[in-house]
Design an enzyme around this catalytic site. Structure first.
Site, PDB file in Angstrom:
ATOM      1  N   LYS A 178     -23.799  33.603 -30.013  1.00 24.13           N
ATOM      2  CA  LYS A 178     -24.637  32.932 -29.014  1.00 24.13           C
ATOM      3  C   LYS A 178     -23.856  32.850 -27.707  1.00 24.13           C
ATOM      4  O   LYS A 178     -22.889  32.099 -27.604  1.00 24.13           O
ATOM      5  CB  LYS A 178     -25.027  31.519 -29.460  1.00 24.13           C
ATOM      6  CG  LYS A 178     -26.197  30.992 -28.623  1.00 24.13           C
ATOM      7  CD  LYS A 178     -26.352  29.500 -28.615  1.00 24.13           C
ATOM      8  CE  LYS A 178     -25.453  28.794 -27.664  1.00 24.13           C
ATOM      9  NZ  LYS A 178     -25.647  29.134 -26.231  1.00 24.13           N
ATOM     10  N   GLU A 254     -10.805  27.346 -28.672  1.00 22.08           N
ATOM     11  CA  GLU A 254     -10.026  27.440 -27.430  1.00 22.08           C
ATOM     12  C   GLU A 254     -10.747  26.542 -26.434  1.00 22.08           C
ATOM     13  O   GLU A 254     -11.870  26.845 -26.023  1.00 22.08           O
ATOM     14  CB  GLU A 254      -9.972  28.907 -26.991  1.00 22.08           C
ATOM     15  CG  GLU A 254      -8.806  29.177 -26.091  1.00 22.08           C
ATOM     16  CD  GLU A 254      -9.173  28.884 -24.662  1.00 22.08           C
ATOM     17  OE1 GLU A 254      -8.853  27.760 -24.213  1.00 22.08           O
ATOM     18  OE2 GLU A 254      -9.798  29.721 -24.027  1.00 22.08           O
ATOM     19  N   CYS A 288     -10.123  28.654 -18.053  1.00 22.51           N
ATOM     20  CA  CYS A 288      -9.451  27.546 -18.736  1.00 22.51           C
ATOM     21  C   CYS A 288      -7.963  27.500 -18.398  1.00 22.51           C
ATOM     22  O   CYS A 288      -7.320  26.467 -18.548  1.00 22.51           O
ATOM     23  CB  CYS A 288      -9.646  27.656 -20.237  1.00 22.51           C
ATOM     24  SG  CYS A 288      -8.906  29.152 -20.907  1.00 22.51           S
ATOM     25  N   GLU A 390     -10.324  17.413 -16.716  1.00 26.62           N
ATOM     26  CA  GLU A 390     -10.586  18.810 -16.356  1.00 26.62           C
ATOM     27  C   GLU A 390     -11.797  18.870 -15.415  1.00 26.62           C
ATOM     28  O   GLU A 390     -12.864  18.368 -15.745  1.00 26.62           O
ATOM     29  CB  GLU A 390     -10.882  19.653 -17.608  1.00 26.62           C
ATOM     30  CG  GLU A 390     -11.093  21.117 -17.279  1.00 26.62           C
ATOM     31  CD  GLU A 390     -11.488  21.974 -18.487  1.00 26.62           C
ATOM     32  OE1 GLU A 390     -10.858  23.011 -18.695  1.00 26.62           O
ATOM     33  OE2 GLU A 390     -12.448  21.601 -19.208  1.00 26.62           O
TER      34      GLU A 390
HETATM   35  N1  NAI Z   1     -13.302  27.923 -21.218  1.00 26.24           N
HETATM   36  C1  NAI Z   1     -13.422  26.666 -20.958  1.00 26.24           C
HETATM   37  O1  NAI Z   1     -12.510  25.917 -21.111  1.00 26.24           O
HETATM   38  C2  NAI Z   1     -14.736  26.197 -20.471  1.00 26.24           C
HETATM   39  C3  NAI Z   1     -14.900  24.900 -20.073  1.00 26.24           C
HETATM   40  N2  NAI Z   1     -16.096  24.481 -19.615  1.00 26.24           N
HETATM   41  C4  NAI Z   1     -16.214  23.079 -19.190  1.00 26.24           C
HETATM   42  O2  NAI Z   1     -17.275  22.515 -19.899  1.00 26.24           O
HETATM   43  C5  NAI Z   1     -18.177  21.878 -19.009  1.00 26.24           C
HETATM   44  C6  NAI Z   1     -19.565  21.978 -19.559  1.00 26.24           C
HETATM   45  O3  NAI Z   1     -20.028  23.305 -19.457  1.00 26.24           O
HETATM   46  P1  NAI Z   1     -20.910  23.922 -20.600  1.00 26.24           P
HETATM   47  O4  NAI Z   1     -21.452  25.227 -20.219  1.00 26.24           O
HETATM   48  O5  NAI Z   1     -21.896  22.887 -21.042  1.00 26.24           O
HETATM   49  O6  NAI Z   1     -19.779  24.202 -21.664  1.00 26.24           O
HETATM   50  P2  NAI Z   1     -19.814  24.043 -23.198  1.00 26.24           P
HETATM   51  O7  NAI Z   1     -18.451  24.039 -23.709  1.00 26.24           O
HETATM   52  O8  NAI Z   1     -20.639  22.866 -23.595  1.00 26.24           O
HETATM   53  O9  NAI Z   1     -20.605  25.368 -23.631  1.00 26.24           O
HETATM   54  C7  NAI Z   1     -20.006  26.510 -24.129  1.00 26.24           C
HETATM   55  C8  NAI Z   1     -20.896  27.107 -25.196  1.00 26.24           C
HETATM   56  O10 NAI Z   1     -21.123  26.167 -26.238  1.00 26.24           O
HETATM   57  C9  NAI Z   1     -22.523  26.023 -26.499  1.00 26.24           C
HETATM   58  N3  NAI Z   1     -22.749  24.662 -26.969  1.00 26.24           N
HETATM   59  C10 NAI Z   1     -22.818  23.529 -26.229  1.00 26.24           C
HETATM   60  N4  NAI Z   1     -23.029  22.459 -27.039  1.00 26.24           N
HETATM   61  C11 NAI Z   1     -23.078  22.931 -28.307  1.00 26.24           C
HETATM   62  C12 NAI Z   1     -23.283  22.322 -29.573  1.00 26.24           C
HETATM   63  N5  NAI Z   1     -23.442  21.017 -29.701  1.00 26.24           N
HETATM   64  N6  NAI Z   1     -23.288  23.115 -30.665  1.00 26.24           N
HETATM   65  C13 NAI Z   1     -23.108  24.447 -30.550  1.00 26.24           C
HETATM   66  N7  NAI Z   1     -22.942  25.076 -29.378  1.00 26.24           N
HETATM   67  C14 NAI Z   1     -22.909  24.333 -28.269  1.00 26.24           C
HETATM   68  C15 NAI Z   1     -23.150  26.354 -25.171  1.00 26.24           C
HETATM   69  O11 NAI Z   1     -24.515  26.683 -25.330  1.00 26.24           O
HETATM   70  C16 NAI Z   1     -22.291  27.510 -24.708  1.00 26.24           C
HETATM   71  O12 NAI Z   1     -22.669  28.702 -25.366  1.00 26.24           O
HETATM   72  C17 NAI Z   1     -17.980  22.579 -17.699  1.00 26.24           C
HETATM   73  O13 NAI Z   1     -18.313  21.745 -16.638  1.00 26.24           O
HETATM   74  C18 NAI Z   1     -16.535  22.918 -17.733  1.00 26.24           C
HETATM   75  O14 NAI Z   1     -15.792  21.850 -17.243  1.00 26.24           O
HETATM   76  C19 NAI Z   1     -17.159  25.307 -19.592  1.00 26.24           C
HETATM   77  C20 NAI Z   1     -17.056  26.618 -19.979  1.00 26.24           C
HETATM   78  C21 NAI Z   1     -15.804  27.174 -20.407  1.00 26.24           C
HETATM   79  O1  LIG Z   2      -8.270  36.141 -22.702  1.00 20.11           O
HETATM   80  C1  LIG Z   2      -8.204  35.998 -21.482  1.00 20.11           C
HETATM   81  O2  LIG Z   2      -7.679  36.823 -20.768  1.00 20.11           O
HETATM   82  C2  LIG Z   2      -8.768  34.823 -20.817  1.00 20.11           C
HETATM   83  C3  LIG Z   2      -9.187  33.772 -21.479  1.00 20.11           C
HETATM   84  C4  LIG Z   2      -9.780  32.672 -20.797  1.00 20.11           C
HETATM   85  C5  LIG Z   2     -10.352  31.640 -21.457  1.00 20.11           C
HETATM   86  O3  LIG Z   2     -10.235  31.528 -22.764  1.00 20.11           O
HETATM   87  C6  LIG Z   2     -11.190  30.608 -20.802  1.00 20.11           C
HETATM   88  O4  LIG Z   2     -11.290  30.575 -19.579  1.00 20.11           O
HETATM   89  O5  LIG Z   2     -11.771  29.831 -21.539  1.00 20.11           O
END
Ligand code: NAI
Ligand SMILES: O=C(O)/C=C/C=C(\O)C(=O)O
Length: 486
Positions: A178, A254, A288, A390
């Protein structure tokens, strides 16, 4: 894209849903297309298709055949490179430079690296002494976990989706993936590539939808999911953990970060400024690994702040399609509201704004988009929420320090522990400080220099387990030990 409605890919077929949602371009707030939203029944169909495919040709394929198919997928991504770049730019607003040099090449590379690794991966073998002197042979046999749920975020959509599903497929699993509701396009293109490459029906399934009370939750709480791999926010990780708890399964997480950069006064000044500008502002700070806390040794503090300000103000904030654009908009209006709420909070908490703090004005349709200014702040206490939480945007707090011990304590004063960057010409100090960092990944005199074989992941609230190279293959396989008495 073959359809203006993005479909799921279940059991080898592209299917629609009665419910759909809009995919919005954050550059100007305009609708790109509609996306099918999977209901519980469709999620179940995808899981059961994956389960059935484990018993089909995929399950009986040799490692060499599987690896050859994954290479075909990598070739397919490269053949449709421009379509992938365009899709990623449309969904996220990220720059052409970023999408074409990082996101899409890594999508293809992820398949190649894990296809090649699995072909040469060995397993443990022990000769065990026995009282009769004849001994026994113990060897482990890696077996696929079964059906793996892949939940991916929006910041590096194809890169992070394939970073998980390539090793999972290489290890012989079947997948239900997903993508984020914000970025459904490149994942749908990938399903087309998988289809064209001849991945057997049911081996890779793609469902679109949201998280809570939608496709994400239906998937992670499904009884026939054997493992879950997730990248995203720490709070979402907790929710997924709760959903998965009833059926007890392996999890690879992660999660978020509040990453520190430490700049010592002996650092190569220009390299440290350039590297820190990159670590704060890459992808609009939506990686991240991005730095949100910068600690600078006092003798160079003022000069460093001025130089970083100059870099921030020299960045081109503009159309993602322009070759010289450095930064596009944030992913969505919801995320922009969050980032802007931290800009406001920083002012309330008493920060001094070195640069930014608002929204750029263009005088065209971009004024309806999700843009923010790159922002640098100073003067906050280490207990301020802007220093602790964050933000995931193009913002960093810069703080002076005096001694090495103090810098280490400041950097480690976080509930997160994902990444850190250290800038110094003294390599012994670089090593000494790096090994004291409470973080999973530490860069010295660089940032985001990737080798896909290395352990990737975080400590504390930043995750569970490691991805990368053999670490990924170990997660996606269950070793069974076979003991033969000789
Ligand atoms: N790589 C990272 O560390 C990331 C951090 N974020 C942070 O998270 C905040 C929220 O953004 P979102 O897009 O809502 O991130 P999120 O972490 O909630 O969403 C990421 C994925 O998880 C899914 N998801 C969300 N809730 C779920 C649940 N209860 N069960 C299963 N799947 C679920 C979402 O549909 C999406 O595919 C952002 O403002 C940002 O600060 C967002 C994206 C990446
Ligand atoms: O694998 C990479 O090069 C980058 C990873 C970045 C993330 O995991 C993230 O932003 O959540």
């Amino acid at each position: 894209m073959t359809s203006s409605i993005l479909h799921h890919y279940i059991a080898g077929e592209f299917v629609d849903s009665s419910k759909r949602f809009d995919n919005i371009n954050p550059v100007n707030g305009q609708r790109i297309c509609q996306v099918a939203e999977a209901d519980k029944k469709q999620v179940n169909q995808a899981v059961m298709a994956a389960k059935a495919a484990l018993q089909g040709p995929w399950g009986n394929m040799s490692v060499q055949q599987r690896a050859a198919l994954l290479h075909k997928v990598a070739d397919g991504i490269e053949e449709r490179f421009d379509e992938f770049v365009a899709a990623e730019m449309r969904d996220t607003g990220k720059s052409l430079q970023q999408a074409s040099s990082i996101d899409i090449p890594r999508g293809a590379a992820n398949f190649r690296v894990f296809a090649d690794m699995v072909k040469t991966a060995g397993s443990e073998c022990f000769h065990t002494d026995t009282p009769d002197g004849k001994g026994a042979l113990n060897y482990s046999l890696p077996k696929p976990l079964g059906v793996v749920a892949v939940i991916a975020p929006w910041n590096l959509p194809l890169l992070l989706l394939t970073w998980k599903l390539a090793p999972a497929l290489a290890a012989g699993n079947c997948i239900v993936a997903k993508p984020s509701e914000e970025t459904p396009s490149s994942a749908t293109l990938l399903a087309e590539v998988m289809h064209e490459a001849g991945i057997p029906p049911g081996v890779f399934n793609l469902i679109h939808g949201f998280g809570p009370n939608s496709a994400g939750e239906y998937l992670t709480s499904h009884a026939h999911i054997d493992a879950i791999t997730f990248t995203g926010e720490s709070r979402t990780g907790s929710a997924i953990m709760r959903a998965a708890a009833e059926h007890v399964k392996p999890l690879s997480f992660e999660l978020g970060g509040k990453n520190a950069a430490i700049i010592f006064d002996d650092a190569d000044f220009d390299a440290a400024v350039q590297g820190t500008a990159r670590s704060v502002f890459t992808n609009g700070g939506q990686v991240c690994l991005c730095t949100e806390r910068v600690y600078v040794q006092r003798p160079i503090f003022e000069r460093f702040v001025a130089a970083l300000k100059q870099k921030a103000e020299a960045m081109k904030i503009g159309w993602p399609t322009d070759a010289d654009t450095d930064m596009g908009p944030l992913i969505s209006f919801e995320h922009r509201n969050k980032v802007l709420s931290y800009y406001k909070l920083a002012a309330e908490e008493g920060a001094s704004f070195v640069t930014g703090g608002g929204v750029p004005e263009f005088g065209d349709e971009r004024d309806q988009g999700a843009w923010v200014q790159p922002t640098l702040i100073t003067g906050l206490s280490e207990e301020a929420r802007c220093v602790k939480e964050e933000i995931f945007g193009p913002i960093a707090h810069i703080c002076p320090f005096d001694t090495e011990e103090q810098a280490i304590a400041l950097a480690n004063n976080s509930r997160y522990g994902l990444a850190a960057a250290i800038w110094t010409r003294d390599i012994s100090r670089g090593h000494r400080v790096a090994k004291q960092m409470e973080a999973g990944m530490i860069w010295v005199n660089t940032w985001y220099l990737r080798d896909l074989r290395t352990p990737f992941g975080g400590v504390k609230m930043s995750g569970i387990g490691r991805e990368g190279g053999q670490h990924s293959l170990n997660f996606y396989a269950e070793p069974s030990n076979i003991c033969i008495k000789l």
